[in-house]
Write an enzyme that holds these catalytic residues in place. Structure first.
Site, PDB file in Angstrom:
ATOM      1  N   SER A 219       0.847  -1.190   0.000  1.00 14.38           N
ATOM      2  CA  SER A 219       0.000   0.000   0.000  1.00 14.38           C
ATOM      3  C   SER A 219       0.888   1.249   0.000  1.00 14.38           C
ATOM      4  O   SER A 219       1.684   1.441  -0.911  1.00 14.38           O
ATOM      5  CB  SER A 219      -0.970  -0.039   1.174  1.00 14.38           C
ATOM      6  OG  SER A 219      -1.970   0.951   1.043  1.00 14.38           O
ATOM      7  N   GLU A 351      -9.079  -6.321  -3.871  1.00 12.01           N
ATOM      8  CA  GLU A 351      -8.637  -5.199  -3.050  1.00 12.01           C
ATOM      9  C   GLU A 351      -9.822  -4.456  -2.419  1.00 12.01           C
ATOM     10  O   GLU A 351      -9.801  -4.089  -1.247  1.00 12.01           O
ATOM     11  CB  GLU A 351      -7.833  -4.203  -3.908  1.00 12.01           C
ATOM     12  CG  GLU A 351      -6.560  -4.754  -4.518  1.00 12.01           C
ATOM     13  CD  GLU A 351      -5.356  -4.631  -3.616  1.00 12.01           C
ATOM     14  OE1 GLU A 351      -5.502  -4.146  -2.487  1.00 12.01           O
ATOM     15  OE2 GLU A 351      -4.251  -5.026  -4.057  1.00 12.01           O
ATOM     16  N   HIS A 456      -7.549  -5.925   0.191  1.00 13.75           N
ATOM     17  CA  HIS A 456      -6.372  -5.086   0.440  1.00 13.75           C
ATOM     18  C   HIS A 456      -5.833  -5.370   1.836  1.00 13.75           C
ATOM     19  O   HIS A 456      -6.595  -5.531   2.791  1.00 13.75           O
ATOM     20  CB  HIS A 456      -6.782  -3.614   0.328  1.00 13.75           C
ATOM     21  CG  HIS A 456      -5.653  -2.655   0.417  1.00 13.75           C
ATOM     22  ND1 HIS A 456      -4.731  -2.492  -0.587  1.00 13.75           N
ATOM     23  CD2 HIS A 456      -5.292  -1.778   1.398  1.00 13.75           C
ATOM     24  CE1 HIS A 456      -3.861  -1.563  -0.231  1.00 13.75           C
ATOM     25  NE2 HIS A 456      -4.168  -1.122   0.968  1.00 13.75           N
TER      26      HIS A 456
END
Length: 553
Positions: A219, A351, A456
């Site tokens: 990320s 995600e 995610h």
């Protein structure tokens, strides 16, 4: 809610990650007393702990003061100490909201943690991780990224830093503050670079090889890794990289950063000529002001309209300042400075379920195909029909909610990852390897019967090999995102072995996993990581062709 509203991305992520990853520190993980171990560094002797085959050193200072007259500047030199300094607890994280089970956030936050199989003369690969949380939250002490399992099971050294974040790490003052503040818009990145230099100078004492260092991150940590890959000052200190669910193709231009600085000064009623008053504003007040300004996501859309970018983006993140970060990390191409450094890049298949979970968004699960098109019209206008039609033809068994998740996930993290892989392959230097993480968690988004799949951030605990059965033989506990199925242990082992082998050799490989070909522009191989891994050529070919036709790739 707009499924890919990138302006709100970090706001959502900031709230969510603070709740997900509860760090632990202290003595042994099972509550038993741990043995102590000591090691010399260039600055003095450290005492860490030895537990279950791993030596752990926490809260090691790697650079000096960044408070007071050092705010927005490079750190003061690190001062040596006499005697033995305890390295038994993590250091304070950067200024942000308080983090559970960590020290209070502080301006002086330049500390790192080391996990190593032994403090001997072995030259093990070093895996230098940058934490997620965008550019505004996070630390190197989260439990899901505990480096013990990687060190123990794969004979590597793991290093993680705390570094300046948000306004204190990325406020661009170069145009108003003079030469002492050159590079001010990238102080957070320069902190990480200082951590890499500390590794270069000291990691041999911890059983690591200073000439074999892999940088990696997820990320926001992926975006930080993208920047490091393009930064001349970082270049001498690593030789391979992995960008995970955070493709930092483009960063903030100087003019946008300058506008953000002007917004901040206006909010504080400080004239540009009086900018030095910023040095006296309490950090907690700066954090409050930071919350009123836009966030910078760990990606920036392809800039087809600079005016739109000016309205949509601001906030605090790395700045393309022609000095520290000479150009966008992967625009217009892969950075020449890292021509010969192998690269991993990829994303998780689902995600967006993370953000649906965090936002308590259950409405998408009720979509039919007509409703799906209407939901996609605000961001895509008349192209929404083409998007839905393309995805339905390419995925005939998928429901409308499935396609919503697929579209939202690939536009968030996938298109940038493919862009990076293509540009690195075109460069003709070291190999690049593209992946998708696809292990499916059975956990449901609360209030729905819709499974999280591969959201995610779920990859963090998997690639750190922290999805493993308890070593004491007790029943496994449910993983926060990964669920209860024991198959997750195999997926975690595959992920961790691929990454540690890449750290060791520059080519990802693992037992019981097919050979992973380097990405090329003909067959476009992608490794799908799961309980059983497979190489898929030309994956998402029809979908990617459509996104290219829309100018999104």
């Amino acid at each position: 809610m707009n499924p890919i509203d990138r302006r709100t991305f970090l706001g959502q992520l900031s709230l969510a990650t603070a709740a997900i990853y509860v760090p632990r520190y202290g003595f042994s993980s099972d509550g038993q007393a741990a043995d102590f171990v000591e090691v010399d560094t260039a600055y003095g002797r450290l005492k860490g702990m030895r537990n279950d085959g791993v030596s752990i050193f926490k809260g090691i200072p790697y650079s000096g003061r960044v408070s007071g007259d050092r705010r927005f500047r490079r750190p003061a030199p690190l001062e040596s100490w006499t005697g033995v300094r305890d390295a038994l607890q993590v250091g304070p994280p950067a200024i942000q909201a308080p983090r559970r089970n960590e020290p209070a956030p502080a301006e002086d936050c330049l500390f790192l943690n080391v996990w190593t199989p032994a403090t001997d003369n072995r030259k093990r690969p070093v895996m230098f991780y940058s934490h997620g949380g965008g550019f505004v939250i996070g630390s190197g002490a989260s439990a899901s990224q505990d480096g013990s399992s990687l060190a123990r099971n794969f004979d590597v050294v793991v290093v993680e830093t705390n570094h300046r974040l948000g306004l204190l790490g990325f406020l661009y003052l170069d145009e108003i503050a003079g030469s002492d503040y050159a590079g001010s818009g990238n102080m957070g990145m320069l902190d990480i670079t200082a951590g890499l230099k500390w590794v270069h100078d000291n990691i041999a004492q911890f059983g690591g090889d200073p000439t074999n260092v892999m940088i990696w991150g997820e990320s926001g940590g992926g975006a930080k890794t993208s920047c490091l890959y393009a930064m001349p000052e970082a270049a001498p200190y690593f030789n391979k990289a992995s960008i995970e669910s955070g493709p930092g193709v483009r960063m903030t231009p100087r003019d946008v950063a300058a506008e953000t600085t002007a917004m901040l000064l206006k909010e504080l009623n400080i004239a540009p000529k009086d900018w030095r008053k910023l040095l006296d504003v309490p950090a907690v007040d700066l954090l409050t002001i930071q919350g009123k300004l836009p966030f910078v996501p760990p990606f920036q859309e392809k800039n087809r309209n600079q005016g739109t970018m000016r309205r949509n983006y601001g906030g605090f993140g790395p700045v393309v300042d022609d000095v520290v970060l000479p150009h966008h990390p992967f625009d217009p191409g892969a950075p020449a400075i890292s021509l010969n450094k192998p690269l991993l890049v990829g994303w998780n298949e689902d995600e967006y379920t993370f953000f649906a979970w965090e936002r308590k968004d259950t409405e998408f699960t009720k979509l039919d195909f007509e409703g799906l098109q209407k939901k996609l019209e605000p961001p895509y206008g008349t192209d929404a029909a083409k998007i839905v039609d393309t995805y339905r033809k390419a995925n005939p068994k998928s429901s409308a909610p499935d396609i919503f998740i697929a579209v939202s996930s690939i536009t968030m993290m996938g298109l940038g990852s493919v862009d990076i892989a293509e540009k690195k392959a075109k460069q003709g230097g070291a190999s690049v390897y593209l992946y998708n993480f696809g292990y499916k968690s059975e956990k449901k988004i609360p209030g729905t019967d819709y499974a999280m799949g591969t959201p995610h951030a779920m990859d963090i605990s998997f690639k750190f090999n922290n999805e493993i059965p308890p070593r004491d033989g007790s029943a496994p506990k449910e993983s926060f995102f990964g669920g209860n199925r024991p198959e997750r242990f195999a997926a975690s082992h595959h992920f961790a072995e691929l990454w540690t082998t890449f750290a060791r050799t520059g080519k990802p490989a693992a037992k019981d996993v097919p050979a992973w070909p380097a990405y090329n522009l003909k067959t476009r191989p992608t490794m799908r990581i799961d309980t059983t891994c497979e190489v898929i050529n030309n994956r998402f070919n029809d979908e990617l062709a459509m996104w290219r036709s829309l100018g999104k790739l």
